[in-house]
Structures are given as structure tokens and as C-alpha cells.
Design a protein around this motif. Structure first.
Motif, PDB file in Angstrom:
ATOM      1  N   ALA A  63     -40.283  71.790  47.054  1.00 25.22           N
ATOM      2  CA  ALA A  63     -39.154  70.859  47.077  1.00 25.22           C
ATOM      3  C   ALA A  63     -39.024  70.052  45.791  1.00 25.22           C
ATOM      4  O   ALA A  63     -37.968  69.472  45.532  1.00 25.22           O
ATOM      5  N   ALA A  72     -35.945  63.031  50.507  1.00 22.36           N
ATOM      6  CA  ALA A  72     -35.123  63.771  51.472  1.00 22.36           C
ATOM      7  C   ALA A  72     -34.704  62.931  52.669  1.00 22.36           C
ATOM      8  O   ALA A  72     -33.699  63.231  53.303  1.00 22.36           O
ATOM      9  N   ASN A  79     -30.771  66.564  50.662  1.00 20.00           N
ATOM     10  CA  ASN A  79     -31.586  67.724  51.008  1.00 20.00           C
ATOM     11  C   ASN A  79     -32.336  67.481  52.310  1.00 20.00           C
ATOM     12  O   ASN A  79     -32.814  66.381  52.557  1.00 20.00           O
ATOM     13  N   ARG A  80     -32.444  68.542  53.118  1.00 19.50           N
ATOM     14  CA  ARG A  80     -33.327  68.528  54.284  1.00 19.50           C
ATOM     15  C   ARG A  80     -34.230  69.740  54.143  1.00 19.50           C
ATOM     16  O   ARG A  80     -33.792  70.805  53.695  1.00 19.50           O
ATOM     17  N   TYR A  81     -35.488  69.598  54.534  1.00 18.92           N
ATOM     18  CA  TYR A  81     -36.464  70.680  54.410  1.00 18.92           C
ATOM     19  C   TYR A  81     -37.101  70.965  55.757  1.00 18.92           C
ATOM     20  O   TYR A  81     -37.506  70.042  56.470  1.00 18.92           O
ATOM     21  N   ARG A 143     -34.356  74.931  52.743  1.00 18.66           N
ATOM     22  CA  ARG A 143     -33.704  73.747  52.165  1.00 18.66           C
ATOM     23  C   ARG A 143     -32.244  73.782  52.583  1.00 18.66           C
ATOM     24  O   ARG A 143     -31.554  74.779  52.387  1.00 18.66           O
ATOM     25  N   THR A 144     -31.757  72.708  53.186  1.00 18.85           N
ATOM     26  CA  THR A 144     -30.365  72.604  53.615  1.00 18.85           C
ATOM     27  C   THR A 144     -29.723  71.469  52.830  1.00 18.85           C
ATOM     28  O   THR A 144     -30.286  70.374  52.751  1.00 18.85           O
ATOM     29  N   TYR A 145     -28.574  71.755  52.249  1.00 18.29           N
ATOM     30  CA  TYR A 145     -27.863  70.727  51.495  1.00 18.29           C
ATOM     31  C   TYR A 145     -26.361  70.957  51.622  1.00 18.29           C
ATOM     32  O   TYR A 145     -25.919  72.026  52.036  1.00 18.29           O
ATOM     33  N   HIS A 154     -27.831  76.873  53.160  1.00 19.16           N
ATOM     34  CA  HIS A 154     -29.248  77.070  53.460  1.00 19.16           C
ATOM     35  C   HIS A 154     -29.848  77.933  52.361  1.00 19.16           C
ATOM     36  O   HIS A 154     -29.324  79.005  52.054  1.00 19.16           O
TER      37      HIS A 154
END
Length: 184
Positions: A63, A72, A79-81, A143-145, A154
Motif C-alpha cells: 500500500a 486509508a 483508498n481502501r485495502y 485496493r479500492t479507490y 478495484h
């Protein structure tokens, strides 16, 4: 006063539209047949022992180029992980070079299995006979953004990836075990 469209033009347009719809359906239908190769009525079982472990530090390093895990959780969340995600896949390699994905045996799929460690056996169904196989074992972080054009995106950041190409003789309605994957 509005002009009425020519009836010949209307029929011609309808025919073009119908032809385009038929062509689109013919193009899309083969993709609807399914993601996996049909193993047939005497499917063999391919067993692949898999074992791996990753650390929280490896997740954080993946990340880091995107601002890191520490940012995050603060608004706005750019960003989400995910937690580490484990996957195992097997493919038959055709003589022409194409890949045909084997279905997991019922109840044995290893697809996005969460956790920092995995120690199990991936099982796949395959048509009997001698085949050249590609077996893949991975661990990634999703990783989602948000992208202002594409919306939610994704992306998978790989922590571990192993691959083997091997020749296997699979007996009808039988099973074969191949050397598994281990890694840190």
C-alpha cells in the motif's frame, strides 16, 4: 408541420437494428457458456496442496506507493485495502497455446480466501487424460479507490505469486496429487 419519416427508411433501419442485435448476441453467447472448462462425466480430481504466509508488513509495503495504510482510514477515504486474499487456479494449456480454466471441486474453491496464512489443498475437476497444466497460487491485497471517470476501481496488489507448468496423467473418475506450493 413535421415531416413523416419515409416508410422504406423505417423498414431499412429496423432490419439493420435486427441484424446488429443478432450479431451482438452471436458474439456474446459463447462467453455465457461459463468460465470453466467442462470436465465431462468421468471427471478426474486434481489435488494441489497449498501453503503460504504473508505478514502485515508486506501488506503495508504493497500500500505504500498509494499513500500507505495509515492514511486509508481518514476522510476522505481515497483508498481502501482488503486483508490478504489467497487464490489458487488451474488451467489446461491447449497445444495451440490457449488456456482453459478448470473448475474447483465443489466446496473446495480457494478464491479470495482472507487471512495472513493458508494451509489447505486446492482441488479441481478435469477431463481425464494426459494434459499440460498451469497451476497458479497467489496472495494479493485488493485496493479500492474512486476514479472521477470510471467510478469505483478495484486493483490487486500481489504479495506472493507462484506458478508451475507440469504434465499430468489424470485417470477417469480418479485423482492425482501434484506437488504443492509453499512460500512466505
Amino acid at each position: 408541420m413535421t415531416a413523416e419519416p419515409n416508410p422504406l427508411y423505417r423498414r431499412f433501419s429496423a432490419r439493420i437494428l435486427a441484424t446488429l442485435l443478432v450479431l451482438a448476441a452471436a458474439w456474446l453467447l459463447p462467453g455465457c457458456a461459463g468460465l470453466y472448462l467442462d470436465p465431462g462425466p468421468q471427471a478426474a480430481r486434481l489435488e494441489v496442496p497449498v501453503k503460504g504466509q504473508v505478514t502485515p508488513e508486506q501488506r503495508a509495503m504493497a500500500a505504500a506507493p498509494f499513500g500507505g495504510l495509515e492514511w486509508a482510514n481518514f476522510p476522505p477515504r481515497y483508498n481502501r485495502y482488503s486483508e490478504p486474499l489467497w487464490d489458487a487456479q488451474a488451467f489446461i494449456i491447449s497445444p495451440e497455446g490457449g488456456y482453459y480454466q478448470l473448475p474447483p471441486a465443489p466446496g473446495t474453491a480457494i478464491q479470495e480466501q482472507e487471512g495472513y496464512a493458508v494451509d489447505t489443498t486446492a482441488q479441481f475437476l478435469a477431463p481425464p487424460g494426459r494434459h499440460r497444466l498451469r497451476v497458479v497460487f497467489t496472495c494479493s491485497v485488493r485496493r479500492t479507490y474512486m476514479d472521477h471517470l470510471a467510478g469505483e476501481v478495484h486493483e490487486y496488489l500481489y504479495l506472493l505469486a507462484r506458478e508451475r507448468i507440469l504434465d499430468v496423467d489424470l485417470p477417469p473418475s480418479g485423482s492425482a496429487t501434484v506437488d504443492g506450493f509453499t512460500g512466505r
